[in-house]
Design a protein around this motif. Sequence first.
Motif, PDB file in Angstrom:
ATOM      1  N   PHE A 130      -3.079   3.853   2.822  1.00  0.00           N
ATOM      2  CA  PHE A 130      -2.524   2.821   3.693  1.00  0.00           C
ATOM      3  C   PHE A 130      -3.453   1.612   3.765  1.00  0.00           C
ATOM      4  N   LEU A 153      -5.465   0.381   1.764  1.00  0.00           N
ATOM      5  CA  LEU A 153      -5.548  -0.416   0.532  1.00  0.00           C
ATOM      6  C   LEU A 153      -4.191  -0.985   0.128  1.00  0.00           C
ATOM      7  N   SER A 154      -3.125  -0.604   0.820  1.00  0.00           N
ATOM      8  CA  SER A 154      -1.799  -0.933   0.284  1.00  0.00           C
ATOM      9  C   SER A 154      -1.433  -2.385   0.565  1.00  0.00           C
ATOM     10  N   ALA A 155      -0.493  -2.862  -0.222  1.00  0.00           N
ATOM     11  CA  ALA A 155      -0.098  -4.276  -0.167  1.00  0.00           C
ATOM     12  C   ALA A 155       0.335  -4.634   1.254  1.00  0.00           C
ATOM     13  N   PHE A 196      -1.640  -4.695   3.846  1.00  0.00           N
ATOM     14  CA  PHE A 196      -2.553  -4.156   4.853  1.00  0.00           C
ATOM     15  C   PHE A 196      -4.017  -4.251   4.420  1.00  0.00           C
ATOM     16  N   TYR A 197      -4.250  -4.534   3.157  1.00  0.00           N
ATOM     17  CA  TYR A 197      -5.597  -4.568   2.573  1.00  0.00           C
ATOM     18  C   TYR A 197      -6.537  -5.487   3.369  1.00  0.00           C
TER      19      TYR A 197
END
Lengths: 98, 475, 496
Positions: C370, C372-374, C376-377
């Motif tokens: 989560f 690292l996800s697009a 939210f990074y």
Amino acid sequence: MDKKPDARTDIERVAKLAGLALDETERIELEQEMGRILDAFEAIQTVDTTASAPVYHPLEQVNTLRPDETQPSPERSDLLAPARCQKDGCLFVPRTVN
Amino acid sequence: MTYETVIGLEVHVELATRSKIFCACPTDFGQEANTQCCPVCMGLPGALPVLNRAVVDFALRACLATGCRVSQVTRFDRKNYFYPDLPKAYQISQLHQPIGLDGCLDLPDGGRRIRLREIHIEEDAGKLIHDPWEDVTLIDYNRCGVPLLEIVSQPDLRSAEEALAFLERLREILLFLGISDCRMQEGSLRADVNISVRPAGSEKLGTRTEIKNMNSFKAIGRAIASESRRQAEWLRQGRSVSQETRRWDENKDASFAMRSKEDAQDYRYFPDPDLPAVVIDDAWIERIKASQPELPAAKRQRYQAEFGLGDYEVSVLTTDPALSALFEQTARLSGRPRDAAAWLMGEFLQAVKARGSRPDELTLDPAALARIIGMVEAGELNRTAARVVFQKVLDEGADPDTAADEAGLRRMDDPHALRQVVHAVLESCPDAVLDYRSGKRQAFGFLVGQVMRRSGQKADPQQVRDLLKATLETD
Amino acid sequence: MLDFNQAAALGQAIAARQVSVREAAEQSLKAVACQKTKLNAWITVDPDQVLRQADDVQRRIDQGEAVSPLAGVPVAVKDNISTRGLRTTCGSRMLADYTPPYDATVVARLSRAGLVILGKTNMDEFAMGSTTETSWFGPTMNPWRPGHVPGGSSGGSAAATASGQVLLALGSDTGGSIRQPCAWCGLTGLKPTYGTVSRYGLIAYASSLDQIGPMALTAGDCRILYEILAGPDSRDSTSLPDSPLPADCKLKAWTGGAGRPLAGLTVGCLDDAAPVQPAISAARAAAIRQLEALGASVEPLAMPLLDEAVPAYYLIATAEASSNLARFDGIRYGYRPDDADVADIGDYYARGRSEGFGREVRRRILLGTFALSAGFYDAWYLQALKVRRLVCDRYAEALRRVDLILSPVSATTAPPLGASLADPLAMYQSDRYTVAANLTGLPALALPFGQDSQGLPVGMQLTGPSFSDRLLLAAGEHIQSAQPVTHCAVDGEVSA
């Protein structure tokens, strides 16, 4: 900026990215746990970091390089020994692409 | 309505380092499956990457040759996705701080300048082999961790021809830099094509598709032509092109949708915590600059100016770094660049072609070729004999002088010996002598041929004619 | 019956031929067998392999080969450190049958130094936990009070050492996994400066935080073991050559003096409002008195950002873990679902990974994925890296004012079995005092300081500047020579 995931769709999206399958019970439980953890972790959002550069490595050492020299590779049988499925010196998986 | 095609290329080239990018396994092509692997490139638990210095050196050569701005600090990022050819389930690549940015490449013959967005370093993945007998996919990890450069152009190309010219020019630069062998059939040069069409005159870019899996220049040309036709046709029919990745099928001569943008991957790129940053200082760049090989464009100018070669000779000699190196050395050693060019473009390339190989696969000592050129120039070998010596040098690595002596090819230039041969021929062919004297001029040619044969082709034909004529007329 | 509680003494006896390597190994094997069911400290012990090693080391000693001060001494190795030919499971079903084809660098160094690897110790699955309860192989017990946890994730190493089955162990520390079990089991343990001990062969949890380090009863034994482990490794890009302390580091000038060996040292005592158990406050007071008695001056030290360090730590650790643990796909090694039941390759991955990983590991992989996800990074992962910068800056500033920082290792002593698993968030927050050393890369030493009313040990922590590992250990030795460490009573028998 959207900080919090829309719980339902998000945990499924994240699980898919993570290569994990969750059953319904676990999905609901993890969703709640993740929600609670992220609520608590939101504390970091309030820290003013405008002047701080991200830390990529604790000691920020650079240029650890090796010369372009080869070494013989280890025995194939040693390397493949921990694998469960082998055929003709290759490992295999269920068919991926047609 | 007419449509304009807009093309951008993503070119992957395998770097010709001895060892892999993050471990000491060899990079040789075509070895037995999984014999060039170790815990690092097979992603065993606990194994760690250590960057090969030559990969950075080679990448810097490419950046300098294409005018890229070199990043002072370059980093590696992990691109995370699951696929059986990717043992760590992430590819080590560069997203945030690639080694080179904003370069350019000029199309040939005063063509347009194509902008390069970036050059970055990454590792190659393994190879999947689809088992014909069982419903499984076999995995060979030998190619895992072979270093790659990805060279990304801006969408500046406008036709299949331009795209191919760009690739040719790029290939030639990489070859002459000595950083890749650029063999498409072995997969060491691969290109993905981003393509869109727009109404001619429009400035706005259309929706693009990406085509993968072309393994020859010809296939790339065909794929571009076919996809731009398809997109234009769709637009004419009032449909919209959807952003997707398409796979070129060589056999069907057409591309097919693989995945759409909607199920595009979220790769979760982040800086690889196992690999410290690489700081490239001026001294490093200067060191690379100082040893940068001469690029083909500069070579072409120099060959014309320095050796007075014509356009055609220049273009042939600069197609291949091994050939051009042979030419330059032979020209220098013999002092006769035009002869060197003639030998290499004639005898040598014929031999290359006859063997179905590449110039670098044949061993030819430029000093030996220079010696042959010298012997011809000094009149020690005639052309026929020189070709025989050349073959011996090429086939057996023979020393030209020894070869000439052993085969008795050196020209018979002792006038006494030649005179004896002439007398012997005249005595053994009285009919021909009579014919000649009675005015049958063709008999002269026969007699010259007989003398040449008796001399073992070693005599100089002109000298034979002169001596024969003098003898027939005085006797 | 051999009676040693310090590895250095056993090493000397072996070198002097008073004890054979085989005798030492057999005694450890016997202890392992006795306490196996009671403590569950080990995942794998192969007695034949142990005795073969012992004979080999004895032969090297007999041939006069200069081995090391610890030659012949048995050592426990945490089960996330690769050992060629010896199963290495990470406490996970995923790797329950995995035998590495290569040795970790530290294992090669131990072997070269003649230590006998007794076996592999239990741990939280993939080092994700603080109690050694998330192991696929069942929980480990605290030898001081078997109804209590030993701490974690290096709980098996701590329990095996505290119960005297071995005198030395290797642990790994990503957020406190050496220091906290040492504190809860009455041991001394060092989380070395990041980069001073090779990570090659350590099955990664979070690469920028993980460090292998020594665990033993005393700082003296930790120092000897540390000397064997430390040093640059060309197989680990993050390993560092031994760097001298910077010229402006005050600690550099520390020489100590007779009777007052810590004279000249300024120790900052972490001034923190968060509640701790009374036994922890008492230990802190005792530590301050001890330090002052040895000549150090102790002053309070405010350290902001402790509250934010924990989320920053967990976001970074889980983000790296989500990527580090992605390689466990059952193809080259590890748990593999039955191919026959698998619909497609995506199903293959999801099935194997969900069945192979336990709940805590799955939770942390999800959290890290989560972060690292697009979309939210930036707000989560990148922000955590920036908070990490602030934490590094604060510690650097503090260590310009004081030479060492004194703090608790944990706010509590070892809780009863099962008490921590119910609330993951509380478990994460209990790492408050340990994660900073991992975020900053600084060395930190856990030292035992007495016990609570139930007889459970309490530990205190000293943190020093980068590369002050040896000085930290030397300070620990001075403290322990003034007040010897209490040993754990095993089976009603108190070792002297």
